[in-house]
Design a protein around this motif. Structure first.
Motif, PDB file in Angstrom:
ATOM      1  N   TYR A   4      -3.411  36.312  22.791  1.00 41.60           N
ATOM      2  CA  TYR A   4      -2.695  35.758  23.933  1.00 41.60           C
ATOM      3  C   TYR A   4      -3.243  34.374  24.262  1.00 41.60           C
ATOM      4  O   TYR A   4      -4.445  34.119  24.128  1.00 41.60           O
ATOM      5  CB  TYR A   4      -2.863  36.661  25.157  1.00 41.60           C
ATOM      6  CG  TYR A   4      -2.403  38.087  24.946  1.00 41.60           C
ATOM      7  CD1 TYR A   4      -1.054  38.376  24.753  1.00 41.60           C
ATOM      8  CD2 TYR A   4      -3.307  39.143  24.950  1.00 41.60           C
ATOM      9  CE1 TYR A   4      -0.619  39.681  24.558  1.00 41.60           C
ATOM     10  CE2 TYR A   4      -2.892  40.457  24.759  1.00 41.60           C
ATOM     11  CZ  TYR A   4      -1.545  40.716  24.562  1.00 41.60           C
ATOM     12  OH  TYR A   4      -1.122  42.004  24.371  1.00 41.60           O
ATOM     13  N   VAL A   5      -2.375  33.474  24.709  1.00 43.22           N
ATOM     14  CA  VAL A   5      -2.807  32.156  25.158  1.00 43.22           C
ATOM     15  C   VAL A   5      -2.193  31.886  26.524  1.00 43.22           C
ATOM     16  O   VAL A   5      -1.109  32.391  26.856  1.00 43.22           O
ATOM     17  CB  VAL A   5      -2.417  31.041  24.161  1.00 43.22           C
ATOM     18  CG1 VAL A   5      -3.065  31.277  22.809  1.00 43.22           C
ATOM     19  CG2 VAL A   5      -0.907  30.913  24.026  1.00 43.22           C
ATOM     20  N   ALA A   6      -2.906  31.087  27.313  1.00 44.48           N
ATOM     21  CA  ALA A   6      -2.426  30.768  28.656  1.00 44.48           C
ATOM     22  C   ALA A   6      -2.936  29.398  29.063  1.00 44.48           C
ATOM     23  O   ALA A   6      -3.908  28.880  28.500  1.00 44.48           O
ATOM     24  CB  ALA A   6      -2.893  31.834  29.648  1.00 44.48           C
ATOM     25  N   ASP A  55       0.952  39.769  34.173  1.00 40.79           N
ATOM     26  CA  ASP A  55       1.566  40.364  32.976  1.00 40.79           C
ATOM     27  C   ASP A  55       0.755  41.598  32.568  1.00 40.79           C
ATOM     28  O   ASP A  55      -0.456  41.514  32.345  1.00 40.79           O
ATOM     29  CB  ASP A  55       1.551  39.324  31.846  1.00 40.79           C
ATOM     30  CG  ASP A  55       2.394  39.748  30.647  1.00 40.79           C
ATOM     31  OD1 ASP A  55       2.289  40.919  30.231  1.00 40.79           O
ATOM     32  OD2 ASP A  55       3.131  38.893  30.117  1.00 40.79           O
ATOM     33  N   PRO A  56       1.380  42.756  32.475  1.00 35.38           N
ATOM     34  CA  PRO A  56       0.634  43.991  32.155  1.00 35.38           C
ATOM     35  C   PRO A  56      -0.035  43.980  30.787  1.00 35.38           C
ATOM     36  O   PRO A  56      -0.976  44.732  30.550  1.00 35.38           O
ATOM     37  CB  PRO A  56       1.710  45.083  32.238  1.00 35.38           C
ATOM     38  CG  PRO A  56       3.013  44.370  32.068  1.00 35.38           C
ATOM     39  CD  PRO A  56       2.820  43.020  32.683  1.00 35.38           C
ATOM     40  N   ALA A  63      -6.497  32.483  36.974  1.00 35.43           N
ATOM     41  CA  ALA A  63      -5.929  33.512  37.859  1.00 35.43           C
ATOM     42  C   ALA A  63      -6.129  34.902  37.272  1.00 35.43           C
ATOM     43  O   ALA A  63      -6.364  35.873  38.004  1.00 35.43           O
ATOM     44  CB  ALA A  63      -4.445  33.227  38.086  1.00 35.43           C
ATOM     45  N   ILE A  64      -6.037  35.017  35.970  1.00 32.23           N
ATOM     46  CA  ILE A  64      -6.270  36.314  35.315  1.00 32.23           C
ATOM     47  C   ILE A  64      -7.722  36.742  35.487  1.00 32.23           C
ATOM     48  O   ILE A  64      -8.012  37.858  35.927  1.00 32.23           O
ATOM     49  CB  ILE A  64      -5.935  36.229  33.806  1.00 32.23           C
ATOM     50  CG1 ILE A  64      -4.445  35.995  33.593  1.00 32.23           C
ATOM     51  CG2 ILE A  64      -6.377  37.511  33.086  1.00 32.23           C
ATOM     52  CD1 ILE A  64      -4.085  35.609  32.162  1.00 32.23           C
ATOM     53  N   ILE A 101      -1.999  41.828  29.609  1.00 28.13           N
ATOM     54  CA  ILE A 101      -3.369  41.300  29.686  1.00 28.13           C
ATOM     55  C   ILE A 101      -4.129  41.919  30.867  1.00 28.13           C
ATOM     56  O   ILE A 101      -5.109  41.350  31.355  1.00 28.13           O
ATOM     57  CB  ILE A 101      -3.379  39.754  29.758  1.00 28.13           C
ATOM     58  CG1 ILE A 101      -2.348  39.206  30.759  1.00 28.13           C
ATOM     59  CG2 ILE A 101      -3.110  39.177  28.385  1.00 28.13           C
ATOM     60  CD1 ILE A 101      -2.775  39.230  32.174  1.00 28.13           C
ATOM     61  N   ALA A 102      -3.708  43.112  31.287  1.00 27.78           N
ATOM     62  CA  ALA A 102      -4.343  43.769  32.442  1.00 27.78           C
ATOM     63  C   ALA A 102      -5.837  43.997  32.235  1.00 27.78           C
ATOM     64  O   ALA A 102      -6.623  43.920  33.178  1.00 27.78           O
ATOM     65  CB  ALA A 102      -3.641  45.092  32.737  1.00 27.78           C
ATOM     66  N   ALA A 103      -6.250  44.264  31.007  1.00 25.72           N
ATOM     67  CA  ALA A 103      -7.665  44.547  30.738  1.00 25.72           C
ATOM     68  C   ALA A 103      -8.546  43.320  30.941  1.00 25.72           C
ATOM     69  O   ALA A 103      -9.768  43.445  31.069  1.00 25.72           O
ATOM     70  CB  ALA A 103      -7.833  45.067  29.312  1.00 25.72           C
ATOM     71  N   PHE A 104      -7.940  42.127  30.989  1.00 24.02           N
ATOM     72  CA  PHE A 104      -8.702  40.896  31.200  1.00 24.02           C
ATOM     73  C   PHE A 104      -8.763  40.481  32.669  1.00 24.02           C
ATOM     74  O   PHE A 104      -9.424  39.507  32.997  1.00 24.02           O
ATOM     75  CB  PHE A 104      -8.078  39.739  30.399  1.00 24.02           C
ATOM     76  CG  PHE A 104      -8.217  39.875  28.915  1.00 24.02           C
ATOM     77  CD1 PHE A 104      -9.384  39.491  28.273  1.00 24.02           C
ATOM     78  CD2 PHE A 104      -7.169  40.366  28.147  1.00 24.02           C
ATOM     79  CE1 PHE A 104      -9.515  39.597  26.890  1.00 24.02           C
ATOM     80  CE2 PHE A 104      -7.280  40.473  26.769  1.00 24.02           C
ATOM     81  CZ  PHE A 104      -8.462  40.087  26.141  1.00 24.02           C
ATOM     82  N   SER A 105      -8.045  41.175  33.533  1.00 24.98           N
ATOM     83  CA  SER A 105      -7.930  40.728  34.919  1.00 24.98           C
ATOM     84  C   SER A 105      -9.164  41.096  35.741  1.00 24.98           C
ATOM     85  O   SER A 105      -9.856  42.071  35.441  1.00 24.98           O
ATOM     86  CB  SER A 105      -6.687  41.337  35.571  1.00 24.98           C
ATOM     87  OG  SER A 105      -6.807  42.736  35.667  1.00 24.98           O
TER      88      SER A 105
END
Length: 279
Positions: free
Chosen positions: A83-85, A12-13, A92-93, A15-19
């Motif tokens: 954000y929550v996951a 998901d773009p 994976a992020i 949360i890109a800064a967390f990847s």
């Protein structure tokens, strides 16, 4: 409280800064940083609300941590995303197993240069200086000790590692976000600037000429002290030891030195007492 947004796709773009956290940590984030864990999150929020040049940007949580973090979420700015996951998506992020389940993205908006930081220090001041500190745990320990013993600033030379690195932030228990610091120039340049500003410069080394407990008598009428530490193993550069006062920590003959975290903590405690900075 800010709206909680569920993330089900690691790509998901939003949360890109967390990847790929570890890979991004290695190349640097240009003023942005990842705060991991509830203690560092609390320090990030305090700095954000204090307008201390630190800004929170986004929060990413393991879904089963949300309820327990309700008090902190009440402090989280309403206009910033939360954000929550699930555990699988969060891992994976991040690119590794994240057992703490709490990640925040922040940025350092203002980074004062060393000369401005030194110029703004009070008449009675204690500074911790690091030369060539390449271990993130050691940098984190320096900041934690600096906060614990009322140091006014930390100065790092340009060869030292970034205090905003995730592990350094975590080891410092978020003190990197509360203790003023600058990271630039050579060690000699930083120490020369402190010397010119009226600081007594004391370089820590096992072969030092003065025991750290006697530091008070060396201060005399001066109320400004800079303690200098070097990397473990090699220690401080010869030019630093040749130019400035050297101090040692008396210890058992069974070891030839202490680790940097322990040594800087002992030295800062003695210095803070000498300067009357502790209650």
């Amino acid at each position: 409280m800010a709206e909680v947004i569920t993330i089900s796709d690691a790509q998901d773009p939003r949360i890109a800064a967390f990847s790929a956290i570890r890979e991004r940590d290695l190349v640097g984030r240009e003023g942005r940083f990842i705060a991991e864990g509830t203690v560092v999150l609390r320090m990030l929020l305090a700095a954000h609300h204090a307008n201390a040049g630190i800004r929170a940007e986004a929060l990413l949580l393991l879904e089963n941590r949300v309820a327990g973090l309700a008090p902190l979420l009440e402090e989280w700015p309403d206009d910033l995303p939360v954000y929550v996951a699930s555990a699988a998506v969060l891992d994976a992020i991040a690119g590794f197993h994240l057992h703490r389940g709490v990640l925040a993205l922040g940025s350092r908006l203002t980074a004062p240069c060393a000369s401005d930081l030194i110029a703004g220090l009070p008449e009675k001041a204690l500074v911790l200086v690091g030369c060539g500190i390449s271990n993130h745990d050691n940098v984190g320990s320096m900041f934690r000790n600096a906060a614990g013993f009322s140091a006014d600033a930390v100065l790092l030379d340009e060869t030292s590692c970034d205090p905003l690195y995730r592990k350094a932030l975590r080891v410092s228990v978020g003190s990197v976000l509360s203790v003023p610091y600058a990271r630039e120039q050579s060690g000699i340049a930083l120490l020369s600037a402190l010397d010119a500003a009226g600081f007594m410069v004391a370089a820590l080394t096992p072969s030092g000429q003065t025991e750290i407990g006697a530091i008070a008598s060396g201060l005399k009428d001066r109320q400004r002290l800079a303690l200098v530490v070097g990397t473990e193993g090699e220690g401080l550069p010869p030019e630093v030891l040749a130019r400035f006062m050297t101090v040692r920590i008396a210890q058992s003959s069974r070891l030839d030195s202490l680790n940097l975290g322990t040594a800087s903590g002992i030295a800062l405690h003695c210095a803070a007492l000498a300067l009357g900075k502790l209650g």
